[in-house]
Write an enzyme that holds these catalytic residues in place. Structure first.
Site, PDB file in Angstrom:
ATOM      1  N   ASN A 107       0.858  -1.188   0.000  1.00 53.29           N
ATOM      2  CA  ASN A 107       0.000   0.000   0.000  1.00 53.29           C
ATOM      3  C   ASN A 107       0.889   1.231   0.000  1.00 53.29           C
ATOM      4  OD1 ASN A 107      -2.412   1.592   0.278  1.00 53.29           O
ATOM      5  ND2 ASN A 107      -1.873   1.904   2.427  1.00 53.29           N
ATOM      6  N   HIS A 109       0.969   5.283   1.097  1.00 57.60           N
ATOM      7  CA  HIS A 109       0.290   6.250   1.961  1.00 57.60           C
ATOM      8  C   HIS A 109       0.988   7.605   1.796  1.00 57.60           C
ATOM      9  CE1 HIS A 109      -2.082   7.570   5.378  1.00 57.60           C
ATOM     10  NE2 HIS A 109      -0.993   8.167   5.831  1.00 57.60           N
TER      11      HIS A 109
HETATM   12  C1  GRF Z   1      -2.257   8.797  -3.205  1.00 59.23           C
HETATM   13  O1  GRF Z   1      -1.942   9.989  -2.564  1.00 59.23           O
HETATM   14  C2  GRF Z   1      -2.006   7.611  -2.304  1.00 59.23           C
HETATM   15  O2  GRF Z   1      -0.964   7.816  -1.412  1.00 59.23           O
HETATM   16  C3  GRF Z   1      -3.293   7.490  -1.560  1.00 59.23           C
HETATM   17  O3  GRF Z   1      -4.289   7.835  -2.493  1.00 59.23           O
HETATM   18  C4  GRF Z   1      -3.742   8.683  -3.509  1.00 59.23           C
HETATM   19  C5  GRF Z   1      -4.027   8.025  -4.825  1.00 59.23           C
HETATM   20  O4  GRF Z   1      -3.721   8.815  -5.914  1.00 59.23           O
HETATM   21  N1  GRF Z   1      -3.408   6.180  -0.967  1.00 59.23           N
HETATM   22  P1  GRF Z   1      -3.762   8.187  -7.372  1.00 59.23           P
HETATM   23  O5  GRF Z   1      -5.141   7.581  -7.560  1.00 59.23           O
HETATM   24  O6  GRF Z   1      -2.683   7.144  -7.464  1.00 59.23           O
HETATM   25  O7  GRF Z   1      -3.528   9.330  -8.299  1.00 59.23           O
END
Ligand code: GRF
Length: 210
Positions: A107, A109
Site C-alpha cells: 500500500n 500512503h
Molecule cells: C495517493 O496519494 C495515495 O498515497 C493514496 O491515495 C492517492 C491516490 O492517488 N493512498 P492516485 O489515484 O494514485 O492518483
C-alpha cells in the site's frame, strides 16, 4: 515475471506510474487485472484504454460482502497473482485476501507512517494534519498490508520538506510526485525478489538510496 493485481479508487496516477515502468522494462512484472469500487474513476479509464481486465467490486455489484470476498480471492488465485498493489484504493481490503497474501500486498500512503495514518487519515486530511501540527517534513510510505489500516510493516519512505507557504494542496502535489518514484521502486524490488523479512522487518536487498 510477477503477475500483479492493482486496486484503485481514484485518479490512478500511482497505477499509471507503475504501468509506465513496466512498459519501459524497468519492472519485471505485468499488471494482469485491476479491481475498483468505483467504475467511473480515472484509473479505470486508463485500464480500459490499455486493455487491462477490470473488475468492479462495489456493493451495487455484490450486495453480499461474503460473496464478493470469495469472488475476489478466487479471481486472484485463478490468475496466479504474485503481488497486490493498493494504489489509492479507498476501501478496506477483505480479510481473506489480507491473510492469503501476507507480505505480498503493498500500500502507498501520502505521509510518513506511523504518524498521520489510520482511519480518517486519507487524501487531503493527511496533509492538513501535517501542516496544522507544524511538521517540517512529510513524505510517502510504502508498506505491507496487514489487518489494521495503515499499520503493516514499512518497506520504504521518502521525505519532502514542508514549506512555510505550503497549503494542503501544494504539499499533496509534491508528495504525489514522490509517490510516483517510491511506489514503482518498491514494486521493482518485489518483482526481483529483493524484499526480505529480517527480524520481522522488511529489508530491500542491495538498496541504493539514489
Ligand atoms: C495517493 O496519494 C495515495 O498515497 C493514496 O491515495 C492517492 C491516490 O492517488 N493512498 P492516485 O489515484 O494514485 O492518483
Amino acid at each position: 515475471m510477477k503477475k500483479i493485481a492493482v486496486f484503485v479508487s481514484g485518479g490512478g496516477s500511482n497505477f499509471i506510474a507503475i504501468h509506465r515502468q513496466i512498459i519501459q522494462g524497468n519492472i519485471l512484472g505485468k499488471i494482469v487485472m485491476v479491481f475498483s469500487n468505483n467504475p467511473n474513476c480515472g484509473a479505470i479509464k486508463f485500464a480500459e484504454e490499455n486493455s487491462i481486465p477490470i473488475f468492479i467490486i462495489n456493493a451495487a455489484r455484490y450486495p453480499n460482502a461474503h460473496t464478493r470476498d470469495e469472488f475476489l480471492l478466487e479471481t486472484c488465485l485463478k490468475a496466479e497473482i504474485d503481488l497486490i498493489c493498493l494504489a489509492g484504493f479507498m476501501k478496506m481490503l477483505p480479510q481473506n485476501i489480507v491473510k492469503h497474501y501476507e507480505y505480498r500486498i503493498l500500500n502507498i500512503h501520502p505521509g510518513l507512517l506511523p504518524e498521520f495514518g489510520g482511519k480518517g487519515f486519507y487524501g487531503t486530511r493527511v496533509h492538513e494534519a501535517v501542516i496544522n501540527t507544524g511538521k517540517r517534513e512529510s513524505g510517502a510510505t510504502v508498506h505491507f498490508v496487514d489487518e489494521i489500516y495503515d499499520h503493516g510493516p514499512i518497506i520504504l519512505q521518502k521525505k519532502v520538506e514542508v514549506m512555510e507557504t505550503d497549503t494542503p494542496e501544494s504539499l499533496a502535489a509534491r508528495v504525489l510526485k514522490l509517490e510516483h518514484e517510491l511506489f514503482p521502486e518498491v514494486v521493482k524490488a518485489f518483482c526481483e525478489n529483493k524484499i526480505i523479512m529480517e527480524n520481522n522487518k522488511p529489508k530491500i536487498l542491495e538498496y541504493n538510496e539514489n
